[in-house]
Design a protein around this motif. Structure first.
Motif, short mmCIF file in Angstrom:
data_model
loop_
_atom_site.label_atom_id
_atom_site.label_comp_id
_atom_site.label_asym_id
_atom_site.label_seq_id
_atom_site.Cartn_x
_atom_site.Cartn_y
_atom_site.Cartn_z
N GLY A 1 0.78 -1.23 0.00
CA GLY A 1 0.00 0.00 0.00
C GLY A 1 0.81 1.28 0.00
O GLY A 1 0.23 2.37 0.03
N ARG A 2 2.13 1.19 -0.05
CA ARG A 2 2.94 2.41 0.02
C ARG A 2 2.69 3.32 -1.18
O ARG A 2 2.59 4.55 -1.03
CB ARG A 2 4.42 2.04 0.10
CG ARG A 2 4.82 1.59 1.49
CD ARG A 2 6.18 0.91 1.52
NE ARG A 2 7.28 1.78 1.13
CZ ARG A 2 8.56 1.48 1.33
NH1 ARG A 2 8.89 0.34 1.94
NH2 ARG A 2 9.50 2.31 0.94
N CYS A 3 2.58 2.75 -2.37
CA CYS A 3 2.36 3.58 -3.55
C CYS A 3 1.04 4.33 -3.47
O CYS A 3 0.94 5.50 -3.83
CB CYS A 3 2.44 2.73 -4.81
SG CYS A 3 1.23 1.38 -4.88
N ALA A 4 -0.01 3.63 -3.00
CA ALA A 4 -1.32 4.25 -2.90
C ALA A 4 -1.31 5.40 -1.90
O ALA A 4 -1.88 6.48 -2.15
CB ALA A 4 -2.37 3.21 -2.50
N GLN A 5 -0.64 5.20 -0.75
CA GLN A 5 -0.57 6.26 0.24
C GLN A 5 0.22 7.46 -0.24
O GLN A 5 -0.19 8.62 -0.08
CB GLN A 5 0.06 5.72 1.53
CG GLN A 5 -0.87 4.82 2.35
CD GLN A 5 -0.22 4.47 3.67
OE1 GLN A 5 0.73 3.71 3.72
NE2 GLN A 5 -0.74 5.05 4.74
N VAL A 6 1.38 7.20 -0.84
CA VAL A 6 2.22 8.30 -1.32
C VAL A 6 1.50 9.08 -2.41
O VAL A 6 1.50 10.31 -2.42
CB VAL A 6 3.57 7.75 -1.83
CG1 VAL A 6 4.32 8.80 -2.63
CG2 VAL A 6 4.43 7.29 -0.67
N CYS A 7 0.90 8.33 -3.34
CA CYS A 7 0.23 9.00 -4.45
C CYS A 7 -0.95 9.86 -3.97
O CYS A 7 -1.21 10.94 -4.50
CB CYS A 7 -0.26 7.95 -5.45
SG CYS A 7 -0.88 8.63 -7.01
N LYS A 8 -1.65 9.39 -2.95
CA LYS A 8 -2.82 10.12 -2.46
C LYS A 8 -2.43 11.23 -1.49
O LYS A 8 -2.87 12.39 -1.63
CB LYS A 8 -3.78 9.15 -1.78
CG LYS A 8 -5.01 9.81 -1.17
CD LYS A 8 -5.87 8.79 -0.45
CE LYS A 8 -7.06 9.45 0.22
NZ LYS A 8 -7.89 8.47 0.97
#
Length: 793
Positions: A676-683
């Motif tokens: 989930g790191r990409c989703a958190q960073v992107c959001k």
């Protein structure tokens, strides 16, 4: 517009941020309250507000993690950062548990290790992405097998050959004579059948040899260093070393005892396996690079080490094994017992062997020399040919050719060892007495040791006996050297020349040795592998490096990496292996013409397309691989283990694909671990919100909505998602880098590019500043903050 602090400010709700509201990111500023805690038995000081993971990182205590991102709130998806806290029965996640006064924390214990290993094995049970190809590291030359097969699939034959020549200078030759140990560890076999790796590189190398043009070289030739090297022996090992030494700018003189190049390639391998004209075309690549060939120069007869030592900066001894081992049984001196190597030597030179015609021939042994003698005897017109081997077919080094020998009319007897040669009153061979063997406990190579069975003797009648139970190097030349040379050339108990394992240096200064002269008789590919590695060691030494430096030794030795217990994705479309055409037994057994046709172009491309491409661009900076090695979710590659047998969580795999539609970011769903790191960073940092979790439970995946391309999302191509990905599921797309210029007349100085750049290449400077920058706030060094916040793993 207010100064943005990535969620660390509190503010008053009107979108503006007061200086007193600013909360600096972790680590905490000096003056924060200290808390006394115990970690792994040590009393330490932590800061109030820190999580256990943050405190451990500040203190230099390693806690593994896959989903933690310092810039974001703790998520705890991976659960390998769990720790033990005294007074709690569970194992809390360290990234989401805050430090409290008096806490007693354990970061490593048997329970935690087992928990982390279980989590990793669960990840690997649906991680259809391999770090490294086992086939490559099973090959003694370390050929980039996925790389050249990729080019083969695109019909880029010259580029495929160039890739091969990085570590295998003679791919056409090895495409005919290599036993293909790489194919025993091909992961395609877990889907259907292994890739025909050997036959595939034969095809592309043959296409290059057909072209009347300079051969491709793996890299541009270095300028002349002025160093001279004497290579003693023009066999596969010596010529491989000369090839790479020439590329590195060192001039090589190759001294050969025979009148022609090739060594055992020419004088030990029959024409039907390796046509000598074709072989010479590829070996000549060494001379095209500038090396000098000096034939009819036998060590100990025409020259000595002492004679040439002053004339060269280094000497490489790479003579082959031309001394046959003795049987050690009664009657070995009888008329009719023929040296197997001498028999091959004569036949490969085109000389007939009258004694074999219409004779009954027995060959003792099961290696490549034995099977070559068997098939040569058939072609020489023997009336009856029998090969006797003391083990089973599966233990026979030349088992593939054994089937072809049987087709050609030879008889094979397994589990038999000779006890005596039977003769008549004139001491002429009449037969061989054998004893049955039973297979006992396995040896160090996994082969079961043959043990004699008393009372099971039997006789095979014959006229000629060819003993092919191995051979070794002839080191009699050492005795002809002066004392100061002879005393520093040591012979091992096995009869080889002693040289250091990793750097192949002898005790005699400037002299190196490897290949058959060091190890005893091996395969061609093993000799080439040692020759290449020796050239690296010699190159380092010739350039003034210390070969005792551990880093140099590590590079030269090429240690085998760890392979992970990844469950293979076995739902790939089943495609049969492409089989090369060949002459039938009746047509081939009467002559020495090459009988295998090789692939057609379409076959070679189709076979290469079957490769699973078991490699990953993230190798070297993958947190998952690092954790897997630390917690020993690895395979023992010394034996033929399969990953599907080692992971206890074998189940149904997801058939995730690879998205290459975006110009800057590659996405490989098969590598995603749902951290989930990409989703958190992107959001939360970029504000685009391109990714989210889709599905539930085992079917969950972090991807775009409805699996659409990133081109159809609000993606700004900042690369933050690829930067934070711990496993290479998101990677920057390889491209030719350019220098980007700023059109100041159009720039509105919004600061988004500087804030989004994952490598902090842009920042506020003296001429321009962020549009949301407030002068009444303290100046913050963005680069320093980034360095402090960047993950340590």
């Amino acid at each position: 517009m207010a100064f943005v602090t990535n969620g660390n400010g509190h503010g008053d709700g009107d979108g503006r941020l007061r200086a007193e509201d600013y909360t600096p990111p972790w680590p905490m500023v000096p003056g924060t309250q200290k808390l006394a805690v115990t970690i792994n038995g040590q009393q330490v000081q932590a800061e109030e507000g820190q999580t256990i993971l943050q405190a451990c990182r500040v203190l230099g205590i390693e806690v593994p993690t896959l989903c933690y991102e310092p810039k974001l709130a703790a998520y705890g998806a991976c659960r390998i950062c769990v720790v033990e806290v005294e007074g709690r029965e569970d194992t809390p996640i360290s990234c989401g548990t805050h430090i409290e006064e008096g806490m007693v924390i354990t970061t490593h214990s048997d329970r935690l290790i087992e928990n982390r290993r279980m989590v990793l094995e669960l990840i690997f049970s649906d991680h259809d992405a391999y770090c490294l190809p086992p086939c490559q590291f099973k090959c003694p030359t370390r050929v980039d097998i996925p790389g050249y097969l990729k080019q083969n699939s695109l019909s880029n034959w010259e580029e495929a050959t160039r890739i091969l020549k990085r570590s295998l200078p003679f791919p056409a030759i090895l495409g005919r004579v290599c036993p293909a140990p790489c194919e025993t560890h091909c992961r395609r076999e877990e889907v259907d059948t292994a890739i025909a790796i050997r036959d595939s590189h034969r095809y592309c190398a043959d296409r290059v040899l057909e072209v009347d043009a300079p051969a491709p070289i793996p890299w541009p030739k270095d300028p002349d260093t002025g160093r001279k090297v004497a290579v003693i022996g023009a066999g596969p090992g010596g010529l491989a070393a000369a090839y790479y030494l020439q590329l590195r700018g060192h001039h090589c003189d190759v001294l050969e005892a025979e009148p022609e190049q090739g060594g055992m390639l020419r004088y030990g391998i029959p024409e039907y396996r390796l046509p000598k004209g074709w072989m010479d075309r590829e070996l000549n690549h060494v001379w095209e690079l500038g090396a000098t060939f000096k034939p009819n120069m036998r060590l100990g007869r025409d020259f000595h080490i002492a004679d040439i030592l002053p004339d060269y900066d280094a000497i490489y001894i790479s003579i082959g094994c031309y001394k046959s081992n003795e049987l050690g049984i009664p009657g070995e001196d009888a008329d009719g017992v023929v040296n197997a190597l001498e028999n091959l030597y004569n036949s490969t030179r085109g000389l007939p062997v009258p004694a074999l015609k219409d004779a009954r021939v027995v060959i003792i042994g099961g290696g490549f020399t034995a099977i070559d003698c068997t098939r040569t005897s058939v072609r020489q017109g023997a009336a009856e040919v029998t090969i006797v081997y003391r083990r089973d077919l599966k233990d026979m080094p030349s088992q593939d050719e054994a089937h072809e020998a049987i087709e050609e009319g030879a008889r094979v007897i397994f589990q038999g060892a000779p006890t005596r040669i039977m003769t008549d009153e004139r001491n002429k061979v009449t037969g061989v007495e054998f004893q049955r063997m039973k297979l006992g406990t396995p040896d160090e190579k996994g082969r079961r040791r043959p043990e004699p069975m008393p009372g099971t003797e039997f006789v095979v009648e014959c006229d000629i006996v060819l003993a092919a139970i191995g051979q070794g190097p002839d080191l009699a030349w050492i005795e002809s050297e002066p004392e100061e040379i002879r005393s520093k050339l040591e012979v091992s108990k096995r009869g080889g020349l002693v040289a250091e394992e990793d750097i192949f240096r002898t005790d005699l200064p400037k002299v190196f040795a490897s290949g058959d002269v060091r190890t005893g008789s091996t395969t061609v590919v093993e000799a080439i592998g040692e020759g290449r590695r020796t050239s690296y060691a010699m190159d380092y030494w010739l350039r003034g490096h210390d070969l005792d430096d551990p880093q140099v030794r590590r590079i030269v030795s090429e240690p085998q990496p760890s392979f992970l217990t990844i469950v293979p994705f076995t739902d790939d479309v089943k495609e049969p292996q492409a089989i090369m055409g060949k002459l039938d037994a009746a047509a081939r057994k009467t002559n020495f013409n090459e009988y295998e046709f090789g692939y057609a172009g379409e076959q070679a491309m189709a076979e290469a397309s079957r490769c699973l491409q078991c490699t990953c661009e993230a190798i070297g900076h993958c947190d998952l691989r690092e954790a897997a090695i630390e917690y020993e979710t690895t395979l023992n590659m010394a034996i033929d283990e399969r990953s599907i047998q080692d992971n206890p969580y074998v189940g149904v795999n997801h058939g995730y694909g690879r998205d290459e539609t975006h110009s800057f970011i590659l996405r490989d769903y098969s590598r995603c671990i749902d951290c989930g790191r990409c989703a958190q960073v992107c959001k939360d940092i970029v504000g685009a919100g391109c990714y989210d979790f889709i599905g539930k439970g085992f079917d969950s995946l972090v991807t775009t909505a409805d699996f659409v391309s990133l081109n159809e999302t609000p993606c700004v191509s900042c690369g933050r998602c690829a930067e934070t990905c711990p496993v290479g599921a998101l990677m920057p797309r390889p491209r030719i880098l350019e220098t980007y210029q700023l059109d100041v007349s159009r720039c509105i100085f919004c600061g988004i590019c500087a804030d989004a750049c994952p490598y902090d290449a842009l920042r506020c400077g003296p001429e321009f500043e962020f549009s949301d920058y407030q002068r009444d706030l303290p100046m913050l060094d963005i680069l320093e903050m980034s360095d402090r916040e960047r993950p340590t793993r």
